[in-house]
Design an enzyme around this catalytic site. Sequence first.
Site, PDB file in Angstrom:
ATOM      1  N   ASP A   1      -4.282  -8.211   1.774  1.00 48.36           N
ATOM      2  CA  ASP A   1      -3.957  -9.374   0.946  1.00 48.36           C
ATOM      3  C   ASP A   1      -4.007  -8.974  -0.528  1.00 48.36           C
ATOM      4  OD1 ASP A   1      -3.934 -10.808   3.294  1.00 48.36           O
ATOM      5  OD2 ASP A   1      -6.028 -11.460   3.078  1.00 48.36           O
TER       6      ASP A   1
HETATM    7  N1  URA Z   1      -8.134  -9.241   6.870  1.00 46.28           N
HETATM    8  C1  URA Z   1      -7.892 -10.154   5.910  1.00 46.28           C
HETATM    9  O1  URA Z   1      -8.200 -11.325   6.058  1.00 46.28           O
HETATM   10  N2  URA Z   1      -7.319  -9.735   4.767  1.00 46.28           N
HETATM   11  C2  URA Z   1      -6.995  -8.450   4.524  1.00 46.28           C
HETATM   12  O2  URA Z   1      -6.491  -8.128   3.443  1.00 46.28           O
HETATM   13  C3  URA Z   1      -7.236  -7.505   5.544  1.00 46.28           C
HETATM   14  C4  URA Z   1      -7.812  -7.940   6.707  1.00 46.28           C
END
Ligand code: URA
Length: 229
Positions: free
Chosen positions: A104
């Site tokens: 993310d």
């Molecule tokens: N899980 C998440 O919620 N976000 C990420 O960036 C990676 C794994």
Amino acid sequence: MQTLERILHSQGFGTRRSCRALVRARRVTVAGTLTEDPFAEFDTGALVFAVDGQDWPFAEHALVMLNKPAGYECSRAPQFHASVLELLPPALRERGVQPVGRLDQDTTGLLLLTDDGALNHRLTAPKHHVPKTYRATLKHPADATLCERLLGGVQLRDEPTPSVAINCELMGPLTLRLTIDEGKYHQVKRMIAAAGNRVEALHRESVGSLVLPVDLAPGAWKWVVDFAG
Ligand code: URA
């Protein structure tokens, strides 16, 4: 054996013509020696050349690790933030490296990028179960029951089966280290929410056997060498 012009082209330094010009402009050294002939031939095994003083190991395929800072998207066509690809030098972007999976925009830590499609698939395909370890900062103080829930499996909306942590360790009331071997959308945040808490910050520490080095600063990248897969 390959000509220097062809080598530079294969490593992302532009068209054959612009690679030839780079060499003739005395900007390229091979194994520390200035080489002005673009048609000089070199064995690419263990070859290290430099462009403008920066070393480049010859690599059939590129595999690099990036310490992803917050505020970057893992997409070639980002919507709201800059792309992680902007943190890499043009030669790597030019040869088409792609993030291995997604983090993310607000997640930090280890992101692999490669131009090797087969390797990318091997590291991301669900059937290969590559473990990924995250350090999550929690909103609410937690106790051992949080890990029990995550290790037992939590049901995420729109998923057919529960999502299970393969390792879970409470490092402090607000810090959890969690390992999963799948890569569902927002998986860690959704799992922790489903277990009754909330992620305030998320950092990836490792992917398979690759661990983010402590001396790799946020935004910095390095080559991954001798990776067996
Ligand atoms: N899980 C998440 O919620 N976000 C990420 O960036 C990676 C794994």
